[in-house]
Each structure stands twice: as structure tokens, then as C-alpha cells.
Design an enzyme around this catalytic site. Structure first.
Site, PDB file in Angstrom:
ATOM      1  N   LYS A  72       0.815  -1.215   0.000  1.00 40.54           N
ATOM      2  CA  LYS A  72       0.000   0.000   0.000  1.00 40.54           C
ATOM      3  C   LYS A  72       0.849   1.266   0.000  1.00 40.54           C
ATOM      4  CE  LYS A  72      -0.636   0.419   5.032  1.00 40.54           C
ATOM      5  NZ  LYS A  72       0.043   1.701   5.186  1.00 40.54           N
ATOM      6  N   THR A  73       2.002   1.246   0.678  1.00 36.11           N
ATOM      7  CA  THR A  73       2.847   2.444   0.725  1.00 36.11           C
ATOM      8  C   THR A  73       3.314   2.829  -0.664  1.00 36.11           C
ATOM      9  OG1 THR A  73       3.600   1.825   2.943  1.00 36.11           O
ATOM     10  CG2 THR A  73       4.895   3.470   1.769  1.00 36.11           C
ATOM     11  N   ASP A  82      -3.783   7.617   4.803  1.00 34.41           N
ATOM     12  CA  ASP A  82      -3.302   6.253   5.028  1.00 34.41           C
ATOM     13  C   ASP A  82      -3.852   5.737   6.359  1.00 34.41           C
ATOM     14  OD1 ASP A  82      -1.926   3.929   4.611  1.00 34.41           O
ATOM     15  OD2 ASP A  82       0.039   4.724   5.150  1.00 34.41           O
ATOM     16  N   GLU A  83      -3.953   4.415   6.511  1.00 37.90           N
ATOM     17  CA  GLU A  83      -4.427   3.773   7.752  1.00 37.90           C
ATOM     18  C   GLU A  83      -5.782   4.344   8.181  1.00 37.90           C
ATOM     19  OE1 GLU A  83      -2.923   1.242   8.647  1.00 37.90           O
ATOM     20  OE2 GLU A  83      -0.764   1.424   8.347  1.00 37.90           O
ATOM     21  N   GLN A 127      -7.333  -4.952  10.151  1.00 33.98           N
ATOM     22  CA  GLN A 127      -6.205  -4.541  10.977  1.00 33.98           C
ATOM     23  C   GLN A 127      -6.564  -3.360  11.884  1.00 33.98           C
ATOM     24  OE1 GLN A 127      -2.129  -4.881   9.049  1.00 33.98           O
ATOM     25  NE2 GLN A 127      -3.389  -4.842   7.205  1.00 33.98           N
ATOM     26  N   ARG A 162       2.492 -10.532  10.341  1.00 31.80           N
ATOM     27  CA  ARG A 162       3.807  -9.881  10.418  1.00 31.80           C
ATOM     28  C   ARG A 162       4.891 -10.824   9.920  1.00 31.80           C
ATOM     29  NH1 ARG A 162       2.156  -5.727   9.608  1.00 31.80           N
ATOM     30  NH2 ARG A 162       0.216  -6.906   9.376  1.00 31.80           N
TER      31      ARG A 162
END
Length: 650
Positions: free
Chosen positions: A40-41, A212-213, A243, A594
Site C-alpha cells: 500500500k505504501t 493512510d491507515e 487490521q 507480520r
């Protein structure tokens, strides 16, 4: 269009089809459902770069994320693609920028000081007796939580017990021209709701907003975003409901789940290809998270190898658990050449670290606990920063009370209260009182000495501030205030604390090199906006220990999820709430995803817990991993790497 920018074109070409779809989206609202490890970044960076390359002026674009580190990395990625960047910041930094420019509409001066949590607690504490009297006992932490939650809910939900304290707190903070962290979100919304013409100015300046997020936004952040895009509706948000793990600090999963309702006609793009984990890890994670109701349907997949099953170890007690994990860490380090920094022990609550620390120390395995006290939150650092803040903000009550008696000058609480009252009565900032030839209050001989000493030191620092570089000012704030005498009073800690304040000088040197025209105010603001997460140092030769909450956004080759037992993970507090149980499941999902290659989950039959030795049951989340994706293991994980066991948990 991407025009003739070959660097940007090459970056675009390697995106997968859904990533390209997100990048090429034109105007209007877009929700990118970005699964863990889905790149996504990169998508956000290429999206911003593409807008600039297509002729959108950089000053018309704003990117918002949750940490200063993420914002800086995003700026650098965009600049590497198109040679320039745009305004990319945290929500709080964006709020501070808005308020520096426009807070005068609300009756504040733009030269406000930002209090962190400790500062605002002290300020609040100074008001409690005035509101409730000396006989009433108030839970200060509960009061502060309620006030913080009320601001993040834009004035809603305040406990009536704290209503008079809340009102006086707002009044006195404004009188001191001070803001707390919550004000950086609360006041911009109040500003926009109250002054339509101010909102219109920012809407005409910022045409594209990227967040973002988005699953981590609270009500104030949600409303700030909604107001800013209510004109052009060019909102690009990236997030993952699966998340969403921060409801305890105000995050509202409904903000992302209701996106299509809030922005009719919105486009939805799902990023489901995972570039991090093996197929088995993703299959296990998908199987677990499907048990939640509050989510958008999506399934992560990968082109990586199948990989090893999720290994599950049962110990007799937490001591057996810690011993097994420490042995396995050594086996992975020496048998599989996995570096320590590529391994992590995840636990649900901080108290669980003790048994692992004991075992790691015994086995001489170096480790670091992530999420400890931030450098800037250490007492000695906050003391020096308080001296500096008084130079910039002469009426900063919290900073004044923090350092005026360091070293001791004979100023007791009653005397300091008299000083503050004199400042208020005469409408003279605290530090200007000390510049008067004749003190406005009566002093004992010792207090006269202390008064003259403090006045001389602060006047001298003001001269240095006006004539010397920032690093020299910081050095003087340490030496000229005789603060080292304060540190030397504790022989056991003085060396470490002296090293810390020396590091603050090094920080100032680095900062002034990066900000040739930078001011003390900007330096202090950057530090005030630095979170403990941003200031973590990643140790390349140490095993990582942290709560799962602190692991969000990170990745490791090998993950240990420990304490996987009912009432521990999921936490006992989630037993009676379906919504909280779903968040616990999301937290486990975050822990699983993770991992790049290996996941080991551990649980015990018995554990010292809540003051007793208790019989424990394996976590329900372990049973939600289908049998084909998990295996029981014994004392050595290496021997089971290629063995696909059909054992159940029972």
C-alpha cells in the site's frame, strides 16, 4: 497519463493490476482495501507522484498518515519518483499547521505552546482543588481520559462528574495560550464548523486528500477529513478493517466500513496480493479472520512458496514456554542463519515480558523491548526542553513549575502559587515578572537569591537564543542552568542521564544542519509531535520483544505469538463483548501477518496470573486455524520444519 517520467513509469509498470487501478483513479472518492503486506505504501507514493506528473500542483495535494516516520518515508519516495514532494504529515502535524495559520479566529494567538500528556496532566491537576475542593478525591487519570475522549468525540460523551473540570480546563488552557494533543484535532474541526469562510480557503487550496491507515481514524479525524473534501470530494483513503486494533485509543472501525455510505458513488479497490508471507501463513490468517462479521470480504494470496505450517507448542508453565522460545531463537540464529533482528516475540500484555527477559538474560541472548519510554519523554530531556520552552513561551505554566526550582532555590508550592497569582492579576507573563527590577511579591532572603539567580540565567539564555546557533542554546540550557548538579544528585543514574542530555545537543546539531533557517519554535514543535513509536531505534543485533499492538506495520522472518490462552489472548476484558472479541481476533490476525516465513504459537497448561497459579485453556484462535495449516511441535522447531503433522491441538 504518466508523461515522459521514466523513473515513475518504471515504478508504475511493476505494479499489479489492482495497484495500477488505484493509482490511475481520477476524481472522486476511492477506498483502497489494502491487505497486510500488499504494497500500500508504494501505491500511495506512486498515486501522489502520478498526480504531480499529470500537472496537479504539489501544493494542491495533501497526504496524511499516523506517524512522522511514515510521513517522512512517503515524502522521500515521492521525491525519488518526480523530484519534488507535497505536504505529507501526521494528522496532528496537519492540525498544528492549520492552527498556526488560522487559530486567531478562535481567540488564540498563533504563538501557542503544545503540551504533551504529562504536561496537560500537571495542568489539569492544578485545577482539581479549585473545582472540587480539598476533601473530594478525583481519579485524575480517569478525568483526563474522559476529557481526551470528549475532545476526540468533538464534545460528546463527557462524564458529568468531570463537566466543571472540563469547562475550567478549556478556559485556563486558552488563557495560557496552550493546546494539548487532542486540541490539534478538536480545534481545527471547531474552526471549520464555526467559520465557513476559513474552511472554504483550505478547500480551495487543497484539491486532493490522501489518508493512510484510515481504519485507525477517530471521530475528530473523520470529521476533519469530511469537511476538507466536502467540496471537490477527491478523497483517496487506504486501510484495512481487518487490521483495526486501536479502539481503546478512539479508533472507530465504522469510519472505513461506512465509507460507501458516507461517500456515495465511491470506488472500491481491493489489494489482496501479499508480497510478504508464505501461502500457508496467509491461508491460516484468512481462515481466522473470516470468523469476524465487521469486515469487507477479501482474501490475501501470494505467489510465494507454501512454506511451513504454523507451529504450536504447549508448555507446562510460562517458564517452560520462555525456555522453549529462547532455545528456538538460538536454533534459528545458528541453524537457519536468521538474524536476531528478524525475529520477534509478540505478547498480548506487557507483564508477559518478564519470564522471557529472565530466560534471554540467562542464555545471553541480546534483546530490546520495543515500546518503552521515548527519548523525549525521559525526565532529564523534558527538563531541558522546559527551559527552552520558557524562552519561546514566557507564560508556559507547566514548564515554569517544572524547572524554576531546579536546582533548589527555596521556592515552595505556596510561594509558587503566589507567583502565578501575581502573573494572572497583573496580566504579565511569568517570565516577564522575573525581568522586573523589583519583584511584585515579598521574598525571604533565600528566595531573593533564587529569584535573582533564575532571572539572570533565563536572561542570559535569551541572549544566546538571539545570537547563537540552536545547538549552543541547548548546550547552555544544560550547563548554565546548573542542571548537571541536579543529575549528579543521583550517583546511580547520573552517567546515563548525562549521556542522554548530551544526545539532545547532538539532536540539535543534526536538526540545525537540516533546517538552516529553522527556529526554536519549529524545533520544539517537531519534538512535541514526535511519538514514542517514531523515536524507537531498531537494533540490528537484538531480538525484538513487544506487544502485538506495537508490531503493527512491521515484518519479521520468524514470529513467536506467546501466551495464546483464553482470558489472556483473547483478553479477559473481551469476554462479554462480541465487538471486542472481534478486535482481539484482528489483533491475532495482525500478529500472524507480520511473519514472512515462520510462525510459532505457544500456550501453557498453567500460568501465574492475577495473583494465583491458574489452569489455562488454549486460545480459541488456535482452533480457528484449520488442521492442515498447523502442527504440534516438541522441543526443537528445526526438526519439524519439513514435517507436516496431522496432530490436533487436543
Amino acid at each position: 497519463m504518466l508523461h515522459n517520467n521514466s523513473i515513475l513509469q518504471n515504478e508504475f509498470n511493476i505494479l499489479n493490476p489492482e495497484q495500477k487501478r488505484a493509482v490511475l483513479h481520477q476524481d472522486g472518492p476511492l477506498l483502497v482495501l489494502a491487505g497486510a503486506g500488499s504494497g500500500k505504501t508504494k501505491v500511495v507514493a506512486v498515486r501522489i507522484a502520478r498526480l504531480i506528473a499529470d500537472g496537479i500542483a504539489p501544493n494542491h495535494i495533501v497526504g496524511v498518515t499516523f506517524t512522522n516516520k511514515a510521513a517522512q518515508e512517503m515524502k522521500e519516495r515521492v521525491a525519488s519518483l518526480v523530484g519534488s514532494s507535497t505536504l505529507i504529515s501526521t494528522f496532528h502535524s496537519l492540525g498544528a499547521k492549520l492552527l498556526r495559520e488560522s487559530i486567531h479566529h478562535l481567540g488564540y494567538s498563533p504563538n501557542f505552546v503544545i503540551y504533551d500528556e504529562e504536561d496537560s496532566t500537571k495542568f489539569l491537576k492544578s485545577l482539581v482543588k479549585e473545582v472540587y475542593g480539598t476533601d473530594t478525591k478525583i481519579d485524575l487519570k480517569a478525568a483526563q481520559r474522559s476529557i481526551s475522549a470528549t475532545k476526540n468525540n468533538l464534545g460528546l460523551g463527557l462524564d458529568p462528574v468531570y463537566s466543571p473540570l472540563y469547562d475550567l480546563y478549556l478556559q485556563r488552557m486558552k488563557a495560557a495560550n496552550s493546546l494539548d494533543f487532542d486540541d490539534l484535532l478538536f480545534l481545527p474541526v471547531i474552526l471549520f464548523r464555526t467559520f465557513a469562510e476559513v474552511l472554504a480557503q483550505y478547500q480551495s487550496r487543497w484539491h486532493y486528500l490522501l489518508v493512510d491507515e484510515y481504519q485507525d481514524t477517530n471521530f475528530a479525524q473523520y470529521e476533519l477529513v469530511r469537511l476538507l473534501v466536502s467540496g471537490k470530494r477527491n478523497l483517496f483513503v487506504v486501510g484495512d478493517p481487518d487490521q483495526s486494533i486501536y479502539s481503546w485509543r478512539g479508533a472507530n472501525i465504522g469510519n472505513i466500513l461506512h465509507f460507501e455510505k458516507d461517500y456515495p458513488g465511491a470506488t472500491i479497490v481491493r489489494l489482496e496480493q501479499n508480497y510478504r508471507s508464505t501461502k500457508t501463513i496467509l491461508s491460516a490468517a484468512n481462515s481466522v479472520i473470516k470468523n469476524n462479521q465487521l469486515r469487507y470480504e477479501k482474501a490475501l494470496w501470494s505467489s510465494h512458496e507454501e512454506g511451513n505450517k504454523i507451529s504450536i507448542f504447549e508448555g507446562e508453565t510460562e517458564r517452560d514456554e520462555a525456555s522453549f522460545v529462547a532455545r528456538t531463537v538460538n536454533e534459528l540464529l545458528h541453524g537457519k542463519n536468521i538474524p536476531l533482528h528478524e525475529m520477534v516475540i509478540f505478547y498480548r500484555t506487557n507483564f508477559q515480558s518478564r519470564s522471557f527477559e529472565d530466560e534471554l538474560i540467562a542464555k545471553k541472548i541480546p534483546y530490546t523491548i520495543i515500546g518503552g519510554i521515548s527519548f523525549y519523554h525521559r525526565k532529564e530531556i523534558k527538563d531541558i526542553l522546559a527551559f527552552l520552552r520558557l524562552l519561546e513561551y514566557p507564560n508556559d505554566l507547566v514548564s515554569f513549575l517544572r524547572v524554576v526550582n531546579q536546582p533548589k532555590r527555596g521556592f515552595g508550592d505556596k510561594f509558587l502559587s503566589t507567583v502565578v497569582d501575581a502573573s494572572t492579576a497583573q496580566n504579565i507573563p511569568l517570565m516577564e515578572l522575573f525581568a522586573l527590577e523589583t519583584p511584585p511579591i515579598s521574598l525571604t532572603s533565600r528566595q531573593k537569591e533564587g529569584w535573582k539567580d533564575f532571572a539572570h540565567i533565563m536572561a542570559h539564555l535569551q541572549e544566546i537564543k538571539a545570537s547563537q546557533p540552536l545547538s549552543e542554546l541547548v548546550r547552555a540550557a544544560i550547563s548554565d542552568t546548573r542542571y548537571l548538579e541536579v543529575l549528579d544528585a543521583d550517583p546511580e543514574t547520573k552517567d546515563e542521564k548525562r549521556q542522554n542530555v548530551a544526545e539532545l545537543v547532538a539532536k540539535a546539531l543534526e536538526w540545525q544542519e537540516d533546517h538552516e533557517e529553522g527556529t526554536l519554535q519549529q524545533f520544539l514543535e517537531e519534538i512535541a509531535l514526535t511519538t514514542s513509536t517514531d523515536s524507537m531505534q531498531s537494533a540490528t543485533s537484538r531480538l525484538n520483544l513487544m506487544t502485538v499492538h506495537n508490531g503493527k506495520g512491521l515484518e519479521f522472518q520468524a514470529v513467536f505469538l506467546v501466551g495464546m490462552e483464553e482470558e489472556l489472548f483473547p483478553h479477559i476484558n473481551s469476554k462479554k463483548s462480541p465487538e471486542e472479541l472481534e478486535e482481539e481476533r484482528r489483533l491475532f490476525y495482525v500478529g500472524l501477518t507480520r511473519a514472512k516465513k515462520l510462525v510459532t504459537a505457544t500456550h501453557t497448561s498453567f500460568r501465574h496470573l492475577w495473583g494465583g497459579f491458574r489452569t489455562m485453556r488454549p486460545s480459541r484462535f488456535l482452533f480457528e486455524i484449520p488442521p492442515q495449516f498447523r502442527q504440534k511441535i516438541g522441543a526443537s522447531i528445526l526438526s519439524s520444519y519439513s514435517r507436516f503433522s496431522s496432530e490436533s491441538l487436543d
